[in-house]
Design a protein around this motif. Structure first.
Motif, PDB file in Angstrom:
ATOM      1  N   VAL A  14       0.728  -1.037  -0.180  1.00  0.00           N
ATOM      2  CA  VAL A  14       0.072  -0.021   0.171  1.00  0.00           C
ATOM      3  C   VAL A  14       0.918   1.279   0.039  1.00  0.00           C
ATOM      4  CG1 VAL A  14      -2.075  -1.110   0.924  1.00  0.00           C
ATOM      5  CG2 VAL A  14      -0.382  -0.258   2.426  1.00  0.00           C
ATOM      6  N   ALA A  15       2.007   1.431   0.509  1.00  0.00           N
ATOM      7  CA  ALA A  15       2.805   2.395   0.766  1.00  0.00           C
ATOM      8  C   ALA A  15       3.396   2.830  -0.811  1.00  0.00           C
ATOM      9  CB  ALA A  15       3.931   2.285   1.562  1.00  0.00           C
ATOM     10  N   ASP A  16       3.600   1.919  -1.552  1.00  0.00           N
ATOM     11  CA  ASP A  16       4.158   1.994  -2.859  1.00  0.00           C
ATOM     12  C   ASP A  16       3.011   2.540  -3.716  1.00  0.00           C
ATOM     13  OD1 ASP A  16       6.631   1.054  -1.813  1.00  0.00           O
ATOM     14  OD2 ASP A  16       6.407  -1.043  -3.075  1.00  0.00           O
ATOM     15  N   SER A  17       1.717   1.797  -3.386  1.00  0.00           N
ATOM     16  CA  SER A  17       0.692   2.233  -4.390  1.00  0.00           C
ATOM     17  C   SER A  17       0.273   3.826  -4.082  1.00  0.00           C
ATOM     18  CB  SER A  17      -0.418   1.397  -3.942  1.00  0.00           C
ATOM     19  OG  SER A  17      -0.254   0.094  -4.730  1.00  0.00           O
ATOM     20  N   TRP A  18       0.236   4.042  -2.608  1.00  0.00           N
ATOM     21  CA  TRP A  18       0.022   5.404  -2.262  1.00  0.00           C
ATOM     22  C   TRP A  18       0.985   6.449  -2.685  1.00  0.00           C
ATOM     23  CZ3 TRP A  18      -3.680   8.732  -1.577  1.00  0.00           C
ATOM     24  CH2 TRP A  18      -3.446   9.759  -0.695  1.00  0.00           C
ATOM     25  N   ALA A  19       2.288   5.999  -2.881  1.00  0.00           N
ATOM     26  CA  ALA A  19       3.344   7.019  -3.191  1.00  0.00           C
ATOM     27  C   ALA A  19       2.867   7.213  -4.882  1.00  0.00           C
ATOM     28  CB  ALA A  19       4.588   6.463  -3.180  1.00  0.00           C
ATOM     29  N   ALA A  20       2.708   6.409  -5.561  1.00  0.00           N
ATOM     30  CA  ALA A  20       2.406   6.339  -7.246  1.00  0.00           C
ATOM     31  C   ALA A  20       1.252   7.089  -7.251  1.00  0.00           C
ATOM     32  CB  ALA A  20       2.408   4.981  -7.671  1.00  0.00           C
ATOM     33  N   THR A  43      -0.888  25.097  -1.162  1.00  0.00           N
ATOM     34  CA  THR A  43      -1.191  25.992  -0.355  1.00  0.00           C
ATOM     35  C   THR A  43      -1.303  25.599   1.185  1.00  0.00           C
ATOM     36  OG1 THR A  43      -3.662  25.369  -0.756  1.00  0.00           O
ATOM     37  CG2 THR A  43      -2.801  27.225  -1.981  1.00  0.00           C
ATOM     38  N   ALA A  44      -1.070  24.484   1.343  1.00  0.00           N
ATOM     39  CA  ALA A  44      -0.608  23.716   2.871  1.00  0.00           C
ATOM     40  C   ALA A  44       0.227  22.677   2.660  1.00  0.00           C
ATOM     41  CB  ALA A  44      -1.960  23.744   3.445  1.00  0.00           C
ATOM     42  N   PRO A  45       0.522  22.065   3.621  1.00  0.00           N
ATOM     43  CA  PRO A  45       1.353  20.990   3.390  1.00  0.00           C
ATOM     44  C   PRO A  45       0.562  19.637   2.566  1.00  0.00           C
ATOM     45  CG  PRO A  45       1.848  21.643   5.654  1.00  0.00           C
ATOM     46  CD  PRO A  45       0.664  22.438   4.943  1.00  0.00           C
ATOM     47  N   ASP A  46      -0.799  19.740   2.971  1.00  0.00           N
ATOM     48  CA  ASP A  46      -1.705  18.588   2.269  1.00  0.00           C
ATOM     49  C   ASP A  46      -2.703  18.985   1.361  1.00  0.00           C
ATOM     50  OD1 ASP A  46      -0.209  16.670   3.670  1.00  0.00           O
ATOM     51  OD2 ASP A  46      -1.594  16.752   5.418  1.00  0.00           O
ATOM     52  N   THR A  47      -2.423  20.363   0.839  1.00  0.00           N
ATOM     53  CA  THR A  47      -3.401  20.984  -0.361  1.00  0.00           C
ATOM     54  C   THR A  47      -2.508  21.472  -1.190  1.00  0.00           C
ATOM     55  OG1 THR A  47      -4.899  21.474   1.634  1.00  0.00           O
ATOM     56  CG2 THR A  47      -5.401  22.426  -0.335  1.00  0.00           C
ATOM     57  N   ARG A  48      -2.983  21.068  -2.683  1.00  0.00           N
ATOM     58  CA  ARG A  48      -2.401  21.533  -3.879  1.00  0.00           C
ATOM     59  C   ARG A  48      -3.249  21.850  -4.762  1.00  0.00           C
ATOM     60  NH1 ARG A  48       0.566  15.808  -4.938  1.00  0.00           N
ATOM     61  NH2 ARG A  48      -1.124  14.784  -5.853  1.00  0.00           N
ATOM     62  N   THR A  49      -3.088  22.630  -5.850  1.00  0.00           N
ATOM     63  CA  THR A  49      -3.714  22.764  -7.118  1.00  0.00           C
ATOM     64  C   THR A  49      -2.874  22.338  -8.302  1.00  0.00           C
ATOM     65  OG1 THR A  49      -4.814  24.802  -5.902  1.00  0.00           O
ATOM     66  CG2 THR A  49      -4.808  24.393  -8.211  1.00  0.00           C
ATOM     67  N   THR A  50      -3.817  21.613  -9.098  1.00  0.00           N
ATOM     68  CA  THR A  50      -3.197  20.913  -9.973  1.00  0.00           C
ATOM     69  C   THR A  50      -3.840  21.294 -11.579  1.00  0.00           C
ATOM     70  OG1 THR A  50      -4.244  18.895  -9.811  1.00  0.00           O
ATOM     71  CG2 THR A  50      -2.089  19.023  -8.886  1.00  0.00           C
ATOM     72  N   ALA A  72      -2.874   9.676   6.294  1.00  0.00           N
ATOM     73  CA  ALA A  72      -3.334   8.700   7.151  1.00  0.00           C
ATOM     74  C   ALA A  72      -4.358   7.619   6.455  1.00  0.00           C
ATOM     75  CB  ALA A  72      -3.956   9.054   8.435  1.00  0.00           C
ATOM     76  N   ALA A  73      -5.175   8.256   5.845  1.00  0.00           N
ATOM     77  CA  ALA A  73      -6.342   7.487   5.158  1.00  0.00           C
ATOM     78  C   ALA A  73      -6.037   6.798   3.622  1.00  0.00           C
ATOM     79  CB  ALA A  73      -7.764   8.364   5.228  1.00  0.00           C
ATOM     80  N   MET A  74      -4.757   7.594   3.112  1.00  0.00           N
ATOM     81  CA  MET A  74      -4.274   6.946   1.954  1.00  0.00           C
ATOM     82  C   MET A  74      -5.363   7.258   1.088  1.00  0.00           C
ATOM     83  SD  MET A  74      -1.906   3.759   2.423  1.00  0.00           S
ATOM     84  CE  MET A  74      -3.017   2.694   3.446  1.00  0.00           C
ATOM     85  N   ARG A  75      -5.866   8.794   1.057  1.00  0.00           N
ATOM     86  CA  ARG A  75      -6.929   9.096   0.053  1.00  0.00           C
ATOM     87  C   ARG A  75      -6.629  10.472  -0.230  1.00  0.00           C
ATOM     88  NH1 ARG A  75     -13.293   8.465   0.271  1.00  0.00           N
ATOM     89  NH2 ARG A  75     -13.721  10.486  -0.278  1.00  0.00           N
ATOM     90  N   PHE A  76      -7.056  10.893  -1.462  1.00  0.00           N
ATOM     91  CA  PHE A  76      -7.017  12.338  -1.945  1.00  0.00           C
ATOM     92  C   PHE A  76      -8.195  12.801  -2.524  1.00  0.00           C
ATOM     93  CE2 PHE A  76      -3.795  12.148  -5.820  1.00  0.00           C
ATOM     94  CZ  PHE A  76      -4.546  12.681  -6.637  1.00  0.00           C
ATOM     95  N   ASP A  77      -8.834  13.798  -2.204  1.00  0.00           N
ATOM     96  CA  ASP A  77     -10.089  14.238  -2.639  1.00  0.00           C
ATOM     97  C   ASP A  77      -9.732  15.400  -3.640  1.00  0.00           C
ATOM     98  OD1 ASP A  77     -12.386  12.996  -1.226  1.00  0.00           O
ATOM     99  OD2 ASP A  77     -10.742  13.343   0.379  1.00  0.00           O
TER     100      ASP A  77
END
Length: 149
Positions: A14-20, A43-50, A72-77
């Protein structure tokens, strides 16, 4: 609002999949249907614009999205800030698989923004987005396990 969700079991930790999954700027190098992804702001450590550009069934779909990463949840919204669709949001998630590998999910809600044509276009768009999501997940799998499998 139409919903598309695709998940794929990947024989990788899971760590490899999350990194990818988090490494969105690498997507164009491993995913044929992704033309470009660029992180435009953090804009913050865990917030970005792409900014994204993706081939979708012979058309180019472009948008800018805000992403909130939950390590922690290995999810990005994500949700679209501007772009070709009226609404585009969802998440990427990684969880432990039963076999010691991981399960990667891409979930998308979208609205084309042409109400009079929605009944005709939504099923076509949903199929195209589902096919694209499957291609993206398969490319991630090849990146993670292709050389060993």
């Amino acid at each position: 609002m139409p919903h598309v969700e695709v998940e794929l079991r990947i024989a990788a930790p899971v760590a490899d999949s999350w990194a990818a999954v988090m490494d969105v700027e690498s997507y164009p190098h491993v995913m044929d249907n992704v033309r470009a992804v660029r992180i435009t702001a953090t804009t913050a450590p865990d917030t970005r614009t792409t900014a994204w550009s993706v081939d979708l069934k012979g058309s180019v779909l472009e948008w800018t999205e805000s992403e909130r990463l939950d390590h922690a949840a290995m999810r990005f919204d994500f949700h679209q800030l501007s772009g070709d669709l009226a609404d585009f949001s969802g998440y990427w998630g990684v969880r432990h698989g039963d076999d010691g590998g991981s399960v990667v999910t891409l979930s998308v809600d979208f609205e084309i923004g042409i109400p009079l044509l929605a009944d005709m276009l939504n099923p076509v768009a949903a199929k195209a987005l589902r096919d694209n999501a499957h291609q993206m997940l398969t490319a991630l799998e090849q990146r993670l396990v292709g050389s060993t499998g």
